[in-house]
Design an enzyme around this catalytic site. Structure first.
Site, short mmCIF file in Angstrom:
data_model
loop_
_atom_site.label_atom_id
_atom_site.label_comp_id
_atom_site.label_asym_id
_atom_site.label_seq_id
_atom_site.Cartn_x
_atom_site.Cartn_y
_atom_site.Cartn_z
CG MET A 1 -1.56 1.14 1.43
SD MET A 1 -2.69 1.33 2.84
CE MET A 1 -1.61 0.76 4.44
N PRO A 2 1.02 1.87 -1.40
CG PRO A 2 1.97 1.93 -3.33
CD PRO A 2 0.97 1.44 -2.40
CB ILE A 3 1.25 6.14 2.36
CG1 ILE A 3 0.25 4.81 2.80
CG2 ILE A 3 0.88 7.57 2.92
CD1 ILE A 3 0.21 4.80 4.31
CG HIS A 40 -3.85 5.28 1.03
ND1 HIS A 40 -4.91 5.21 1.76
CD2 HIS A 40 -3.66 4.08 0.57
CE1 HIS A 40 -5.39 4.07 2.03
NE2 HIS A 40 -4.84 3.10 1.18
#
Length: 61
Positions: A1-3, A40
């Site tokens: 999940m890249p933020i 995100h």
């Protein structure tokens, strides 16, 4: 999940921020192969008097 955290001075329109989220998401998806639904983007807007460069606040320039 890249933020992805984006910090910038306040003053952009809602349309500009909307486009920023979209373009950053596109770039992360393209370069990392991450699922778009997992990306995100967090935008933090700063007041010019809360940010300085070389000892001078942006509000004082």
């Amino acid at each position: 999940m890249p933020i992805v955290n984006v910090k910038l001075l306040e003053g952009r329109s809602d349309e500009q921020l909307k486009n920023l989220v979209s373009e950053v998401t596109d770039a992360v998806e393209k370069t990392t192969g991450a699922n778009r639904q997992a990306i995100h983007v967090v935008i933090e807007e700063m007041k010019p008097n809360h940010y300085g460069v070389a000892g001078v606040r942006k509000s004082d320039q």
